[in-house]
Design a protein around this motif. Structure first.
Motif, mmCIF file in Angstrom:
data_model
loop_
_atom_site.group_PDB
_atom_site.id
_atom_site.type_symbol
_atom_site.label_atom_id
_atom_site.label_comp_id
_atom_site.label_asym_id
_atom_site.label_seq_id
_atom_site.Cartn_x
_atom_site.Cartn_y
_atom_site.Cartn_z
ATOM 1 N N PHE A 60 39.173 63.998 55.705
ATOM 2 C CA PHE A 60 37.908 63.275 55.653
ATOM 3 C C PHE A 60 36.781 64.278 55.395
ATOM 4 C CE2 PHE A 60 39.949 60.295 58.986
ATOM 5 C CZ PHE A 60 40.704 59.675 57.996
ATOM 6 N N VAL A 61 35.736 63.826 54.706
ATOM 7 C CA VAL A 61 34.595 64.689 54.386
ATOM 8 C C VAL A 61 33.322 63.898 54.654
ATOM 9 C CG1 VAL A 61 35.876 65.956 52.619
ATOM 10 C CG2 VAL A 61 34.532 63.936 51.969
ATOM 11 N N PRO A 62 32.200 64.604 54.836
ATOM 12 C CA PRO A 62 30.934 63.865 54.891
ATOM 13 C C PRO A 62 30.803 63.049 53.603
ATOM 14 C CG PRO A 62 30.616 66.119 55.595
ATOM 15 C CD PRO A 62 32.020 66.057 55.048
ATOM 16 N N TYR A 77 30.878 59.990 59.804
ATOM 17 C CA TYR A 77 31.813 61.114 59.747
ATOM 18 C C TYR A 77 31.818 61.808 61.107
ATOM 19 C CZ TYR A 77 33.688 65.723 58.538
ATOM 20 O OH TYR A 77 34.408 66.897 58.510
ATOM 21 N N ILE A 78 32.987 61.880 61.736
ATOM 22 C CA ILE A 78 33.122 62.552 63.032
ATOM 23 C C ILE A 78 33.724 63.933 62.849
ATOM 24 C CG2 ILE A 78 34.098 62.389 65.357
ATOM 25 C CD1 ILE A 78 32.061 60.182 64.656
ATOM 26 N N SER A 79 34.780 64.025 62.072
ATOM 27 C CA SER A 79 35.468 65.283 61.817
ATOM 28 C C SER A 79 36.384 65.084 60.628
ATOM 29 C CB SER A 79 36.273 65.721 63.046
ATOM 30 O OG SER A 79 37.432 64.905 63.186
ATOM 31 N N PRO A 80 37.007 66.148 60.131
ATOM 32 C CA PRO A 80 37.964 65.961 59.028
ATOM 33 C C PRO A 80 39.136 65.048 59.417
ATOM 34 C CG PRO A 80 37.332 68.272 59.178
ATOM 35 C CD PRO A 80 36.777 67.593 60.411
ATOM 36 N N ALA A 81 39.289 64.788 60.724
ATOM 37 C CA ALA A 81 40.420 63.976 61.182
ATOM 38 C C ALA A 81 39.992 62.611 61.712
ATOM 39 C CB ALA A 81 41.192 64.717 62.280
ATOM 40 N N GLN A 82 38.683 62.305 61.694
ATOM 41 C CA GLN A 82 38.269 61.030 62.287
ATOM 42 C C GLN A 82 36.960 60.519 61.685
ATOM 43 O OE1 GLN A 82 36.900 60.296 66.641
ATOM 44 N NE2 GLN A 82 39.112 59.882 66.638
ATOM 45 N N LEU A 83 36.954 59.183 61.484
ATOM 46 C CA LEU A 83 35.765 58.465 61.055
ATOM 47 C C LEU A 83 35.605 57.247 61.959
ATOM 48 C CD1 LEU A 83 36.516 58.276 57.210
ATOM 49 C CD2 LEU A 83 34.988 59.925 58.324
ATOM 50 N N THR A 84 34.398 56.687 62.016
ATOM 51 C CA THR A 84 34.192 55.377 62.632
ATOM 52 C C THR A 84 33.467 54.500 61.624
ATOM 53 O OG1 THR A 84 32.068 55.985 63.657
ATOM 54 C CG2 THR A 84 34.077 56.322 64.967
ATOM 55 N N ALA A 85 33.720 53.178 61.743
ATOM 56 C CA ALA A 85 33.108 52.243 60.802
ATOM 57 C C ALA A 85 32.772 50.946 61.515
ATOM 58 C CB ALA A 85 34.044 51.979 59.632
ATOM 59 N N THR A 86 31.742 50.272 61.055
ATOM 60 C CA THR A 86 31.341 48.985 61.620
ATOM 61 C C THR A 86 32.029 47.864 60.848
ATOM 62 O OG1 THR A 86 29.168 49.862 62.266
ATOM 63 C CG2 THR A 86 29.409 47.465 62.124
ATOM 64 N N ILE A 87 32.847 47.086 61.566
ATOM 65 C CA ILE A 87 33.508 45.923 60.988
ATOM 66 C C ILE A 87 32.669 44.700 61.327
ATOM 67 C CG2 ILE A 87 35.638 44.575 60.878
ATOM 68 C CD1 ILE A 87 35.813 47.488 59.839
ATOM 69 N N LEU A 88 32.286 43.935 60.318
ATOM 70 C CA LEU A 88 31.354 42.829 60.484
ATOM 71 C C LEU A 88 32.032 41.586 61.047
ATOM 72 C CD1 LEU A 88 29.532 43.188 57.044
ATOM 73 C CD2 LEU A 88 28.931 44.273 59.232
ATOM 74 N N ALA A 89 31.265 40.745 61.708
ATOM 75 C CA ALA A 89 31.792 39.475 62.214
ATOM 76 C C ALA A 89 32.298 38.611 61.067
ATOM 77 C CB ALA A 89 30.711 38.735 63.002
ATOM 78 N N SER A 90 31.631 38.706 59.912
ATOM 79 C CA SER A 90 32.071 37.923 58.752
ATOM 80 C C SER A 90 33.441 38.354 58.248
ATOM 81 C CB SER A 90 31.037 38.036 57.628
ATOM 82 O OG SER A 90 30.844 39.396 57.273
ATOM 83 N N ASP A 91 33.861 39.581 58.591
ATOM 84 C CA ASP A 91 35.202 40.039 58.220
ATOM 85 C C ASP A 91 36.285 39.344 59.037
ATOM 86 O OD1 ASP A 91 34.195 41.879 56.376
ATOM 87 O OD2 ASP A 91 34.043 43.480 57.883
#
Length: 351
Positions: A60-62, A77-91
């Motif tokens: 993972f990269v910035p 971007y958290i680290s080369p090994a981790q990301l977080t993302a917002t999953i929407l209610a519409s999903d």
């Protein structure tokens, strides 16, 4: 002197070319292709609120972007090994399995392998049914099922069998209950089932089918007689219209009964029922609704008879218990009278 200047000029020029090439190489370094190993959470229920998903992997990269079902989602971007993302209610409005990937931008970069995210249907719940009772032999009818988490595709089950169902709202279903479902009286489970993914079966409501139990008939009993003072025994009864809940009565008193079939019962007759000679009625009763008592068959309890005037000799038609003490006394009295007569006869002849 001029030669030295030329050499110096060439070296400077070559250095500048090398520096330019180096900078160009650095500037054109490709982003790696990302790889994912897991996501958390990996499932949610239909209609859930938005939430933060954690994506674990490598490269993972910035600037890496998490995609949900092919659509980019706001990513940290958290680290080369981790990301977080917002999953929407519409999903999360529709049940299904959706792909989660990570995309690294050019130069280089690319799309990771996918991880599966499941949006599952909720399990339904039932709060009431209407009607909750019908008479046996009724025609087919519409059953209304009230509760929560119903959806298009929910199916009402009658005693475990799916019935034609109409979706009215998340709080209500209707179903057609067939005439053959209510031929017999009893208690029948009503449930609702939501399809997968997720879904499942609801709690149970009971539909009562009321009706008339049959009137039993009694054709024979075995044995049909006993001797007074005998021990307890098992009586077998034959006939028709017997059911679970039928009971046998001996002389009007219910006795412990075992259902064998609609044509046979057994009952335990205790010793005290046959302690005294006589004729006793045996019948079968079925519980309400309907039901009632069968015809009766007579059970004969015989006892030792007695001759009037000679207690307990075993002769005669009077039914009494044999008293051996009285018999011995009578015999001794008879012998005494006989001896007295013999003595008197000898005295008479001696004169």
């Amino acid at each position: 002197m001029n030669n030295k200047k030329i050499i110096i000029s060439l070296m400077v020029a070559l250095g500048m070319v090398g520096a330019t090439l180096g900078l160009s190489s650095v500037a054109s370094a490709d982003n790696p292709i990302p790889s994912t190993t897991s996501i958390s959470p990996s499932l949610a229920s239909v209609g859930s609120s938005s939430f933060i998903m954690t994506v674990n992997g490598s490269n993972f990269v910035p600037g890496s972007m998490v995609h949900f079902n092919g659509m980019a989602r706001s990513t940290n971007y958290i680290s080369p090994a981790q990301l977080t993302a917002t999953i929407l209610a519409s999903d999360l409005n529709t049940a299904g399995t959706f792909s989660v990937t990570v995309v690294n931008s050019v130069p280089g970069g690319g799309t990771s392998n996918p991880q599966a995210f499941t949006v599952g249907n909720l399990a339904p719940t039932i709060s009431s049914i209407s009607p909750s009772a019908v008479a046996s032999g009724s025609a087919s009818f519409i059953l209304t099922v009230n509760g929560a988490n119903f959806m298009p595709g929910s199916v009402v089950h009658f005693n475990g069998m799916a019935r034609s169902t109409n979706y009215i709202s998340p709080a209500q279903l209707t179903a057609t209950i067939n005439a053959q479902d209510v031929v017999n009286s009893g208690w029948f489970n009503i449930t609702a089932v939501n399809p997968g993914p997720g879904g499942g079966i609801s709690n149970t409501q009971v539909l009562t089918v009321t009706g008339n139990n049959p009137v039993p008939t009694l054709s024979s009993i075995s044995p049909n007689s006993a001797v007074a003072g005998g021990g307890g025994f098992t009586l077998t009864l034959y006939g028709a219209g017997f059911m679970q809940g039928s009971w046998v009565r001996f002389n009007g008193l219910a006795r412990t009964t075992t259902f064998v079939s609609s044509n046979q019962l057994t009952a335990v007759i205790p010793a005290f029922d046959i302690a005294t000679g006589g004729t006793y009625a045996v019948d079968v009763a079925n519980p309400a609704p309907g039901g009632a008592s069968s015809n009766a068959i007579l059970f004969n309890v015989s006892s030792v008879t007695q001759t009037p005037g000679l207690p307990n000799t075993g002769f005669g038609s009077e039914s009494k218990s044999l008293d051996w003490g009285a018999v011995m006394l009578a015999a001794m009295m008879a012998i005494g009278l006989l001896l007295s007569a013999i003595v008197m006869r000898r005295v008479w002849f001696a004169k």
